[in-house]
Design an enzyme around this catalytic site. Sequence first.
Site, short mmCIF file in Angstrom:
data_model
loop_
_atom_site.label_atom_id
_atom_site.label_comp_id
_atom_site.label_asym_id
_atom_site.label_seq_id
_atom_site.Cartn_x
_atom_site.Cartn_y
_atom_site.Cartn_z
N GLU A 1 15.14 23.68 -5.67
CA GLU A 1 15.97 24.08 -4.69
C GLU A 1 15.12 25.49 -4.24
O GLU A 1 16.50 26.18 -4.25
CB GLU A 1 16.96 23.98 -4.38
N SER B 1 24.71 27.27 -8.50
CA SER B 1 24.53 25.76 -8.08
C SER B 1 25.73 25.30 -6.91
O SER B 1 25.49 24.12 -6.59
CB SER B 1 24.79 25.24 -9.05
N HIS C 1 17.22 27.64 -7.22
CA HIS C 1 18.42 27.10 -8.13
C HIS C 1 17.35 25.37 -8.90
O HIS C 1 16.81 24.85 -8.23
CB HIS C 1 19.35 25.97 -7.15
N ASN D 1 22.54 18.06 -6.19
CA ASN D 1 24.46 18.48 -6.61
C ASN D 1 25.48 18.21 -5.70
O ASN D 1 26.49 17.17 -6.28
CB ASN D 1 25.10 20.00 -6.49
N1 CAA Z 1 15.46 22.94 -23.84
C1 CAA Z 1 13.73 21.95 -23.77
N2 CAA Z 1 13.26 21.34 -23.57
C2 CAA Z 1 13.89 20.35 -23.81
C3 CAA Z 1 16.13 20.22 -23.54
C4 CAA Z 1 16.09 21.20 -23.80
N3 CAA Z 1 17.10 21.37 -23.61
N4 CAA Z 1 16.19 18.94 -23.73
C5 CAA Z 1 14.63 18.03 -24.13
N5 CAA Z 1 14.00 18.80 -23.73
C6 CAA Z 1 12.74 18.02 -23.98
C7 CAA Z 1 12.08 17.43 -25.43
O1 CAA Z 1 12.35 19.17 -26.24
C8 CAA Z 1 11.23 16.81 -24.69
O2 CAA Z 1 9.76 17.62 -24.31
P1 CAA Z 1 8.63 16.45 -25.05
O3 CAA Z 1 8.77 15.88 -24.08
O4 CAA Z 1 7.78 17.53 -24.50
O5 CAA Z 1 8.41 16.41 -26.60
C9 CAA Z 1 11.39 16.28 -23.65
O6 CAA Z 1 12.61 17.09 -23.42
C10 CAA Z 1 12.46 14.39 -23.77
O7 CAA Z 1 13.44 15.48 -24.71
P2 CAA Z 1 14.03 14.11 -25.19
O8 CAA Z 1 12.74 13.07 -25.85
O9 CAA Z 1 14.26 14.88 -26.99
O10 CAA Z 1 15.35 13.36 -25.40
P3 CAA Z 1 15.18 12.52 -23.37
O11 CAA Z 1 13.65 11.87 -23.62
O12 CAA Z 1 16.56 11.65 -23.65
O13 CAA Z 1 15.33 13.33 -22.37
C11 CAA Z 1 16.65 14.96 -20.81
C12 CAA Z 1 16.66 14.37 -22.49
C13 CAA Z 1 15.37 15.40 -20.31
C14 CAA Z 1 17.78 15.57 -21.22
C15 CAA Z 1 17.00 13.27 -19.92
O14 CAA Z 1 17.52 12.85 -20.72
C16 CAA Z 1 17.11 13.57 -18.22
O15 CAA Z 1 16.54 13.65 -17.47
N6 CAA Z 1 18.50 13.94 -18.08
C17 CAA Z 1 18.88 14.14 -17.10
C18 CAA Z 1 19.24 15.53 -16.90
C19 CAA Z 1 19.35 16.24 -15.51
O16 CAA Z 1 20.05 15.38 -15.23
N7 CAA Z 1 19.99 17.54 -15.32
C20 CAA Z 1 20.33 17.48 -13.73
C21 CAA Z 1 21.60 18.16 -13.86
S1 CAA Z 1 22.48 18.86 -11.96
C22 CAA Z 1 21.92 20.79 -12.79
O17 CAA Z 1 21.58 21.35 -12.90
C23 CAA Z 1 22.10 21.04 -11.54
C24 CAA Z 1 23.28 22.44 -11.90
O18 CAA Z 1 23.51 23.30 -10.58
C25 CAA Z 1 24.49 21.77 -11.63
#
Ligand code: CAA
Length: 509
Positions: free
Chosen positions: A152, A119, A140, A190
Amino acid sequence: MDIRSAGVVGLGTMGAGIAEVLARAGLTVTAVEADPDALARGMSMIDSSLGKAASRGRLTEQQHREIASRVQPAAAMASMADADLVVEVVPEQLPIKRKVVAELDRVLRPEAIIATNTSSLSVTAIAADSACPGRVVGMHFFNPAPVMRLVEVVTTVLTEPESARTVTALAERIGKTPVQVTDRAGFVANALLLPYLNHAVRLLETGYAACDDIDLAVTAGIGLPMGPLALLDLIGLDTSLAILEALEREFGGTRYTPAPMLRRLADAGQTGRKSGRGFYDYRQEETGQTSGKESAELPAPPGTVTLIDPSIGRPASPNSDRAEDLASLLAAAGVSVSWNPVHPTDLALVVIGPEGGVLGPARAAGRTADAVGMHLPHKSLAELVPSALTSAAALGRARALVARLGLTAVRSADRPGLLVGALLFPHLRDAVAMAADGYAAPRDVDTAMTLGCGYPRGPMRLLADVGPELAVDVLSAMHAGYGDPAFAPPPLLREYALGGLPGALSGAG
Ligand code: CAA
């Protein structure tokens, strides 16, 4: 090249998510993890994620079993000898990544591809020592890997075009949207996300705002899916720290200097969700308790309120409109409004804009102790801004008033940008600066943040919605207030303020 079998090295949160995604797309996956406990934890993460999808009706029980059976756990790299592609997801340390690539060079067929999920590290540096650097590509993923659609694809000067094409085609086949990026620290997503998250930690550690308020300001005030501190807990504080360090090494500047609190928490092992504790405590989740603060008992809401408009006596300004709007909102809720500060009322509200400034107008009105600043950055959110002389009782009454209006309240320090603006505008500034540097087209910036981080609208669209003029004003106030060049509006943003954003970005094209 048609990829049929894959390998994943490292079965932490991201490795398990990537193995799941590959297996869901029909590939056989060998999941290698040297530590037997981590291997068992990773395999159980995959099974419970598939189980959750089945319980929500997204998969049948049979699909759950079939997908799970396509992931084969293994302790040794040699088990992946037949893999067409291996994704390495080991810790973010160059010597460890290089060692893994060297071992993969020994066990894989020469035409197999090595993808790194780094990352923050340079893909070029990871590839350089490889026996076949042309087959090393950055791939990524974003957390949670099964959900976030962005991948990415990072190419270097050493990458064979065929390797990049294969990884791009694989990303599409597993249901992701590949975006081609060059090998620059933080790539696109990122490099934008982490300085904004880091700034949120600074606001917390300096007492500017409370943890829950910072996150609420972003979810309720900007509409992003998670607040920055909850997101740091999801990504992992150690991972976030490593990314910031890489960004700081490459670009320098205060936005990338890790906030001391982030480093301390990571040093203490409070790395977020994966350790059970970060900015929030997740250990109670299993027992059904929440980690949020107890909601404090509110006093009775004020029946009479004095509105103080700091712009009164000056030419019509957005602030006069804000004051009129607030007066209508209060009247509709049955609160009696006075514009005369001498007239005694239960509470005085200084109607401020995002640039803040409560104490001056409160003193001029002779209401220092019972005046609270109020700003509504969004139709459902009120920023409550006490001055240094506001009494706790007045702040409590203001909170009760906000609850009566059916709005969410966050408390902010009285500084330029208040809470929502201090988080949002520098983030939008960074996005514009990235476009201005020619590193990513504005449209790609929006794609990265919507598909990688779940933003409902990308930073450019957010900028078009809030207005580039307001962004310039708030950033200029932050720049003047703190003297930090990282807040200075870049020339391209000033151009957008003068001439508008290009049609396609503003949603008009
Ligand atoms: N694994 C698998 N599926 C997951 C999950 C996980 N850890 N967390 C949530 N889900 C799924 C749920 O099962 C649900 O699926 P369905 O719609 O098929 O039923 C869906 O995602 C939505 O989940 P929830 O309803 O429980 O929760 P939510 O609507 O609050 O969404 C979220 C949760 C998807 C995490 C949302 O909050 C989100 O998009 N957050 C932003 C996350 C983000 O920014 N990620 C990038 C971080 S940076 C990075 O990762 C790069 C790096 O190098 C650091």
